[in-house]
Design a protein around this motif. Sequence first.
Motif, mmCIF file in Angstrom:
data_model
loop_
_atom_site.group_PDB
_atom_site.id
_atom_site.type_symbol
_atom_site.label_atom_id
_atom_site.label_comp_id
_atom_site.label_asym_id
_atom_site.label_seq_id
_atom_site.Cartn_x
_atom_site.Cartn_y
_atom_site.Cartn_z
ATOM 1 N N LEU A 183 -29.619 18.000 36.034
ATOM 2 C CA LEU A 183 -29.309 19.311 36.594
ATOM 3 C C LEU A 183 -27.972 19.838 36.066
ATOM 4 N N PHE A 184 -26.988 18.957 35.932
ATOM 5 C CA PHE A 184 -25.688 19.343 35.389
ATOM 6 C C PHE A 184 -25.830 19.833 33.950
ATOM 7 N N ALA A 185 -26.586 19.086 33.133
ATOM 8 C CA ALA A 185 -26.778 19.457 31.727
ATOM 9 C C ALA A 185 -27.516 20.788 31.611
ATOM 10 N N TYR A 186 -28.504 21.014 32.481
ATOM 11 C CA TYR A 186 -29.263 22.266 32.446
ATOM 12 C C TYR A 186 -28.367 23.453 32.806
ATOM 13 N N PHE A 187 -27.494 23.261 33.797
ATOM 14 C CA PHE A 187 -26.587 24.333 34.216
ATOM 15 C C PHE A 187 -25.673 24.751 33.059
ATOM 16 N N TYR A 188 -25.103 23.772 32.354
ATOM 17 C CA TYR A 188 -24.182 24.099 31.271
ATOM 18 C C TYR A 188 -24.904 24.550 30.003
ATOM 19 N N LYS A 189 -26.152 24.198 29.875
ATOM 20 C CA LYS A 189 -26.950 24.744 28.767
ATOM 21 C C LYS A 189 -27.068 26.246 28.923
ATOM 22 N N ILE A 190 -27.330 26.689 30.153
ATOM 23 C CA ILE A 190 -27.429 28.124 30.438
ATOM 24 C C ILE A 190 -26.073 28.809 30.272
ATOM 25 N N LYS A 191 -25.011 28.143 30.708
ATOM 26 C CA LYS A 191 -23.674 28.749 30.685
ATOM 27 C C LYS A 191 -23.115 28.859 29.261
ATOM 28 N N LEU A 192 -23.333 27.848 28.425
ATOM 29 C CA LEU A 192 -22.718 27.815 27.101
ATOM 30 C C LEU A 192 -23.524 28.572 26.047
ATOM 31 N N ILE A 193 -24.847 28.419 26.087
ATOM 32 C CA ILE A 193 -25.704 29.126 25.121
ATOM 33 C C ILE A 193 -26.834 29.773 25.922
ATOM 34 N N SER A 194 -26.550 30.916 26.510
ATOM 35 C CA SER A 194 -27.486 31.552 27.450
ATOM 36 C C SER A 194 -28.793 31.979 26.782
ATOM 37 N N TYR A 195 -28.744 32.321 25.492
ATOM 38 C CA TYR A 195 -29.945 32.818 24.822
ATOM 39 C C TYR A 195 -30.883 31.691 24.402
ATOM 40 N N MET A 196 -30.465 30.435 24.556
ATOM 41 C CA MET A 196 -31.311 29.299 24.190
ATOM 42 C C MET A 196 -32.208 28.964 25.385
ATOM 43 N N LYS A 197 -33.381 29.581 25.417
ATOM 44 C CA LYS A 197 -34.291 29.442 26.551
ATOM 45 C C LYS A 197 -35.618 28.831 26.115
ATOM 46 N N PHE A 198 -36.315 28.280 27.131
ATOM 47 C CA PHE A 198 -37.610 27.667 26.838
ATOM 48 C C PHE A 198 -38.663 28.747 26.601
ATOM 49 N N ASP A 199 -39.342 28.661 25.485
ATOM 50 C CA ASP A 199 -40.419 29.578 25.135
ATOM 51 C C ASP A 199 -41.344 28.850 24.160
ATOM 52 N N ILE A 200 -42.540 28.523 24.618
ATOM 53 C CA ILE A 200 -43.459 27.711 23.822
ATOM 54 C C ILE A 200 -43.847 28.388 22.507
ATOM 55 N N ARG A 201 -43.675 29.704 22.437
ATOM 56 C CA ARG A 201 -44.016 30.430 21.203
ATOM 57 C C ARG A 201 -43.083 30.052 20.051
ATOM 58 N N TYR A 202 -41.922 29.473 20.371
ATOM 59 C CA TYR A 202 -40.974 29.076 19.326
ATOM 60 C C TYR A 202 -41.248 27.673 18.786
ATOM 61 N N PHE A 203 -42.251 27.021 19.320
ATOM 62 C CA PHE A 203 -42.595 25.676 18.826
ATOM 63 C C PHE A 203 -43.075 25.752 17.380
ATOM 64 N N ARG A 204 -42.483 24.920 16.507
ATOM 65 C CA ARG A 204 -42.842 24.908 15.087
ATOM 66 C C ARG A 204 -43.122 23.476 14.634
ATOM 67 N N LEU A 205 -44.299 23.290 14.045
ATOM 68 C CA LEU A 205 -44.693 21.960 13.593
ATOM 69 C C LEU A 205 -43.795 21.457 12.463
ATOM 70 N N ASP A 206 -43.348 22.371 11.589
ATOM 71 C CA ASP A 206 -42.480 21.947 10.493
ATOM 72 C C ASP A 206 -41.128 21.458 11.004
ATOM 73 N N LYS A 207 -40.680 21.992 12.154
ATOM 74 C CA LYS A 207 -39.432 21.521 12.743
ATOM 75 C C LYS A 207 -39.603 20.099 13.300
ATOM 76 N N VAL A 208 -40.800 19.814 13.809
ATOM 77 C CA VAL A 208 -41.093 18.445 14.261
ATOM 78 C C VAL A 208 -40.946 17.482 13.094
ATOM 79 N N GLN A 209 -41.451 17.883 11.945
ATOM 80 C CA GLN A 209 -41.357 17.037 10.753
ATOM 81 C C GLN A 209 -39.906 16.830 10.335
ATOM 82 N N ASP A 210 -39.081 17.878 10.427
ATOM 83 C CA ASP A 210 -37.660 17.751 10.078
ATOM 84 C C ASP A 210 -36.953 16.769 11.011
ATOM 85 N N ILE A 211 -37.276 16.869 12.308
ATOM 86 C CA ILE A 211 -36.653 15.993 13.294
ATOM 87 C C ILE A 211 -37.079 14.548 13.085
ATOM 88 N N LEU A 212 -38.384 14.354 12.863
ATOM 89 C CA LEU A 212 -38.919 12.997 12.717
ATOM 90 C C LEU A 212 -38.546 12.372 11.387
#
Length: 501
Positions: free
Chosen positions: A197-226
């Motif tokens: 809960l603490f991490a979620y609160f500061y996620k909103i406070k520090l980078i407010s535009y970084m929100k959950f939206d499934i439409r931003y899911f990218r398979l190529d980004k999964v490959q970069d991470i993995l």
Amino acid sequence: MNRQILKNILSNGLSFITNMALMLALTPYLVDCLGVMAYGFIPLAAIFTSYIGIITESLTISINRNLTKAFQSNNRNELSEIYNTSLITVILVIVLLLLTMIYPINHLQDIITIPSSMVYEVKILFILLITSFLFSLIGAVYSVAMYAKNRVDLMQFNNVLRNIVRCICIFCFFYYDDISLISVGYATLVGSLCSVLFAYFYKIKLISYMKFDIRYFRLDKVQDILKMGGWLLINQLGFVLFMKVDLLIVNKYLGPEQSGLYSIAIQFNDVLRIFASIISGVLGPAILILYSQNKIDDMIKLTSGFVKFLSLSISIPIVIICVWSKEILNFWMGSSYISLSSLVWILTLPLVINIGVQPLFAIQVAMNKIKIPAILNIVFGFFGIVSSVLLITKTDLGFYSVAISSVIMLTIKNAIFTPLYSSYILNVDKRQFIYVHINTLIYTFISIVILLQIKNEYVITDLYDLILIVLLSAIVLLLFSLVFYTKNERDKFIKFIKEKA
């Protein structure tokens, strides 16, 4: 950045002091309430979460690297894509891990030695600790906002919050006569949920535009991470082979009571590693930001200074713990645990080498040069396990055989390979970090001699005497460490403090 680094260091120091105080208070309390045998299952459960962590931590390191680079480039669209892809990927990994843990938990008594009367209680403990760990993974994704903004101070405050909540819950459960391993598990789960809960609160406070939206899911980004996460996974597996198998071997071959004693002695090792990770953790975001900005020379200077500072600084508590180990064990756990002093020396003293190299790992991650270290970790970790099993079955050394084997393998790797490889990828003098090791060993040896002389002259009769001599020892060794810095390094440090004061 320098001001924030100083702020991070101070907050990390406060975090370490708080967490150490909680550990010093909680360990004897748990041993008294539960017994040394039952207590031994708590660090054993933590080992199982470490096995899960070799997968998840690899992902979070890779996620931190990708998100920080995107944040530094001010690319909001890419940041949203990496964040949402990371969050969804972690959730899927959590579901998969929960499914894969069903069989091991059901057959836990076949994996480790558990008294028949404690099987149910230990299984529930493992379930709760693993669940709390998996919850914390979601918090790790939220924490990337703090990491990307170089707010390590907030990350450490969150760590302190989790541990304080856990301790308060344990004391409350035990006060109302619910003294059991299950209560420890529930307390850990509550602490993890507060951290998320603490991490979620500061996620909103520090980078407010970084929100959950499934439409931003990218398979190529999964490959970069993995892609990067794959070698990090292997590297983390090697770390687990080095650091987390020893207690399991002791439990399997010597029984739960011996593993409980071993887990007490290794507490000093764990605390010092936390202290080192707190200090070197300050370096991670700063190094990654400098590398993203292509400021390689600044990155090299920052890393070199940190390696020397950490090596000499960590030697001070290591020497104090070793020289005064009998007295510390006597007042901390009781006179019946003084015999663990030799084990404390074996597990703790080599940390002057093994901890000092930690800042170099931030370089390897930032430059994505982790393939060779990962392979070496696996090789040395495997030989450490083999030698531990051979010694524990073929000699009468008992748990000393496990400590000796794991320490030797880890020290060989960190004394030779890690400094040479880091010098190679940084394209600096190959002997640069080896010189730091030599410097540290000379300082450590002389420091031990100094404290042994003080010990011969000073008689400890009560806890007040012990606290006083520990503080005196720390001051003496701190002043002595200044001799091992060059005049230029001392001037830079003093100038840095004055500018930021």
